[in-house]
Enzyme design. Sequence first.
Site, PDB file in Angstrom:
ATOM      1  N   LYS A   1       0.826  -1.210   0.000  1.00  0.00           N
ATOM      2  CA  LYS A   1       0.000   0.000   0.000  1.00  0.00           C
ATOM      3  C   LYS A   1       0.865   1.268   0.000  1.00  0.00           C
ATOM      4  O   LYS A   1       0.649   2.173  -0.791  1.00  0.00           O
ATOM      5  CB  LYS A   1      -0.916   0.024   1.236  1.00  0.00           C
TER       6      LYS A   1
ATOM      7  N   ARG B   1      -9.015   1.102   9.204  1.00  0.00           N
ATOM      8  CA  ARG B   1      -8.635  -0.273   9.536  1.00  0.00           C
ATOM      9  C   ARG B   1      -9.708  -0.974  10.351  1.00  0.00           C
ATOM     10  O   ARG B   1      -9.542  -2.136  10.711  1.00  0.00           O
ATOM     11  CB  ARG B   1      -7.341  -0.257  10.356  1.00  0.00           C
TER      12      ARG B   1
ATOM     13  N   ARG C   1      11.771  -5.538   5.139  1.00  0.00           N
ATOM     14  CA  ARG C   1      11.484  -4.118   4.852  1.00  0.00           C
ATOM     15  C   ARG C   1      12.493  -3.203   5.547  1.00  0.00           C
ATOM     16  O   ARG C   1      12.901  -3.458   6.676  1.00  0.00           O
ATOM     17  CB  ARG C   1      10.072  -3.780   5.327  1.00  0.00           C
TER      18      ARG C   1
ATOM     19  N   ARG D   1      11.968  -1.307  11.066  1.00  0.00           N
ATOM     20  CA  ARG D   1      10.949  -0.993  12.075  1.00  0.00           C
ATOM     21  C   ARG D   1      10.906  -2.102  13.121  1.00  0.00           C
ATOM     22  O   ARG D   1      10.952  -3.285  12.778  1.00  0.00           O
ATOM     23  CB  ARG D   1       9.572  -0.888  11.406  1.00  0.00           C
TER      24      ARG D   1
ATOM     25  N   ARG E   1       0.195  -8.892  13.660  1.00  0.00           N
ATOM     26  CA  ARG E   1      -0.406  -7.878  12.781  1.00  0.00           C
ATOM     27  C   ARG E   1      -1.247  -8.532  11.693  1.00  0.00           C
ATOM     28  O   ARG E   1      -2.283  -7.995  11.300  1.00  0.00           O
ATOM     29  CB  ARG E   1       0.692  -7.001  12.178  1.00  0.00           C
TER      30      ARG E   1
HETATM   31  P1  ADP Z   1       1.861  -1.599   7.679  1.00  0.00           P
HETATM   32  O1  ADP Z   1       2.643  -0.782   6.702  1.00  0.00           O
HETATM   33  O2  ADP Z   1       2.589  -2.815   8.067  1.00  0.00           O
HETATM   34  O3  ADP Z   1       0.466  -1.883   7.228  1.00  0.00           O
HETATM   35  P2  ADP Z   1       1.419   0.754   9.267  1.00  0.00           P
HETATM   36  O4  ADP Z   1       2.628   1.580   9.176  1.00  0.00           O
HETATM   37  O5  ADP Z   1       0.262   1.114   8.420  1.00  0.00           O
HETATM   38  O6  ADP Z   1       1.799  -0.772   9.034  1.00  0.00           O
HETATM   39  O7  ADP Z   1       0.923   0.694  10.776  1.00  0.00           O
HETATM   40  C1  ADP Z   1       1.803   0.419  11.838  1.00  0.00           C
HETATM   41  C2  ADP Z   1       1.017   0.351  13.144  1.00  0.00           C
HETATM   42  O8  ADP Z   1       0.395   1.622  13.400  1.00  0.00           O
HETATM   43  C3  ADP Z   1      -0.141  -0.642  13.148  1.00  0.00           C
HETATM   44  O9  ADP Z   1       0.287  -1.957  13.487  1.00  0.00           O
HETATM   45  C4  ADP Z   1      -1.041  -0.034  14.238  1.00  0.00           C
HETATM   46  O10 ADP Z   1      -0.522  -0.276  15.537  1.00  0.00           O
HETATM   47  C5  ADP Z   1      -0.893   1.459  13.961  1.00  0.00           C
HETATM   48  N1  ADP Z   1      -1.913   1.921  13.005  1.00  0.00           N
HETATM   49  C6  ADP Z   1      -1.686   2.393  11.746  1.00  0.00           C
HETATM   50  N2  ADP Z   1      -2.835   2.742  11.156  1.00  0.00           N
HETATM   51  C7  ADP Z   1      -3.825   2.486  12.041  1.00  0.00           C
HETATM   52  C8  ADP Z   1      -5.254   2.614  12.031  1.00  0.00           C
HETATM   53  N3  ADP Z   1      -5.889   3.075  10.940  1.00  0.00           N
HETATM   54  N4  ADP Z   1      -5.938   2.247  13.130  1.00  0.00           N
HETATM   55  C9  ADP Z   1      -5.314   1.786  14.244  1.00  0.00           C
HETATM   56  N5  ADP Z   1      -3.983   1.627  14.315  1.00  0.00           N
HETATM   57  C10 ADP Z   1      -3.226   1.966  13.235  1.00  0.00           C
HETATM   58  P1  ADP Z   2       2.291  -1.855   3.238  1.00  0.00           P
HETATM   59  O1  ADP Z   2       2.309  -0.341   3.196  1.00  0.00           O
HETATM   60  O2  ADP Z   2       1.067  -2.427   2.579  1.00  0.00           O
HETATM   61  O3  ADP Z   2       2.506  -2.405   4.605  1.00  0.00           O
HETATM   62  P2  ADP Z   2       4.868  -1.639   1.871  1.00  0.00           P
HETATM   63  O4  ADP Z   2       4.575  -0.769   0.694  1.00  0.00           O
HETATM   64  O5  ADP Z   2       5.572  -1.020   3.010  1.00  0.00           O
HETATM   65  O6  ADP Z   2       3.497  -2.374   2.360  1.00  0.00           O
HETATM   66  O7  ADP Z   2       5.677  -2.918   1.345  1.00  0.00           O
HETATM   67  C1  ADP Z   2       6.140  -3.917   2.245  1.00  0.00           C
HETATM   68  C2  ADP Z   2       7.505  -4.391   1.823  1.00  0.00           C
HETATM   69  O8  ADP Z   2       7.398  -5.126   0.593  1.00  0.00           O
HETATM   70  C3  ADP Z   2       8.524  -3.287   1.552  1.00  0.00           C
HETATM   71  O9  ADP Z   2       9.783  -3.736   1.942  1.00  0.00           O
HETATM   72  C4  ADP Z   2       8.453  -3.084   0.024  1.00  0.00           C
HETATM   73  O10 ADP Z   2       9.692  -2.614  -0.508  1.00  0.00           O
HETATM   74  C5  ADP Z   2       8.143  -4.498  -0.457  1.00  0.00           C
HETATM   75  N1  ADP Z   2       7.261  -4.535  -1.633  1.00  0.00           N
HETATM   76  C6  ADP Z   2       6.229  -3.709  -1.934  1.00  0.00           C
HETATM   77  N2  ADP Z   2       5.612  -4.090  -3.075  1.00  0.00           N
HETATM   78  C7  ADP Z   2       6.270  -5.208  -3.503  1.00  0.00           C
HETATM   79  C8  ADP Z   2       6.099  -6.072  -4.653  1.00  0.00           C
HETATM   80  N3  ADP Z   2       5.138  -5.874  -5.555  1.00  0.00           N
HETATM   81  N4  ADP Z   2       6.962  -7.106  -4.756  1.00  0.00           N
HETATM   82  C9  ADP Z   2       7.942  -7.311  -3.827  1.00  0.00           C
HETATM   83  N5  ADP Z   2       8.144  -6.538  -2.748  1.00  0.00           N
HETATM   84  C10 ADP Z   2       7.325  -5.487  -2.584  1.00  0.00           C
END
Ligand code: ADP
Ligand code: ADP
Length: 225
Positions: A19, A94, A133, A166, A177
């Site tokens: 995303k 979420r 990541r 992270r 998660r």
């Molecule tokens: P990811 O990229 O792995 O989806 P995020 O960076 O979006 O993770 O989120 C990291 C953490 O921040 C989540 O595990 C949660 O604890 C918190 N968080 C992020 N967005 C939300 C949301 N919309 N509602 C509640 N908690 C959130």
């Molecule tokens: P989200 O925001 O949904 O948690 P991220 O965009 O942070 O996901 O992506 C999670 C990890 O996967 C990062 O290390 C990113 O560089 C990698 N990644 C993202 N898209 C792809 C893809 N299409 N193929 C392989 N790795 C990817």
Amino acid sequence: MSSTHPAYLVFIGPPGAGKGTQAAMLEKKLGLKQVSSGDLFRENLKNQTELGLLAKSYIDRGELVPDEVTIRMVQDRMQRPDCDQGVILDGFPRTLEQASALDAMLASQGSKIDLAPVLTVSDDELIARLTGRRVCRNCGATYHMIFNPPRVEDVCDACGGELYQRSDDSLETVRNRLYVYYKQTSPLIGYYYAKGLTTFIDGGQAIDVVKQALLDAIQTALHGK
Ligand code: ADP
Ligand code: ADP
Ligand code: ZN
């Protein structure tokens, strides 16, 4: 891309689906602002705000931060002028509670969500992505040690900042998660499906292939092309 009313896109998918990567690539192309709730929490954490300290206890466990504070934080961010053309929401909503608060907020300003793309990726792939990541400490850009490495090891291509892992990208927290996603966030797929807003994209494909699929779906939704 210009349109008369602001556009609102909600990127849905489990942690690691891509995303953030996709939203960052598409925001300039679409003229929209990426709003990432996770990035907002991490900014608060860095600045040691009260909200940051509260969020930390949840983030560390891989649990969701309570709806009330999360909704207020994202709504405040969306009111800023750089969001006037519209927003790509990444990581918010979420929960169903967050989704209906978002609908109410947009309705009060005569807007609505245009599309909720769903990125689907298998759990094994998600775990490989999250544990590899790396994020820029300075600008927040996202990389992967193997799948999307920076040109120079541990250095951000965009700003030269240092990359870090992270603490919630450890295997143990990642497992929780994923559990939290399936239990609390995946019901949003049904919520948006019922409104005719979903489009399902195979997020397991290469980054550029996913990007093109998203772009096609978004342009069709916004312009009916
Ligand atoms: P990811 O990229 O792995 O989806 P995020 O960076 O979006 O993770 O989120 C990291 C953490 O921040 C989540 O595990 C949660 O604890 C918190 N968080 C992020 N967005 C939300 C949301 N919309 N509602 C509640 N908690 C959130
Ligand atoms: P989200 O925001 O949904 O948690 P991220 O965009 O942070 O996901 O992506 C999670 C990890 O996967 C990062 O290390 C990113 O560089 C990698 N990644 C993202 N898209 C792809 C893809 N299409 N193929 C392989 N790795 C990817
Ligand atoms: Zn950077």
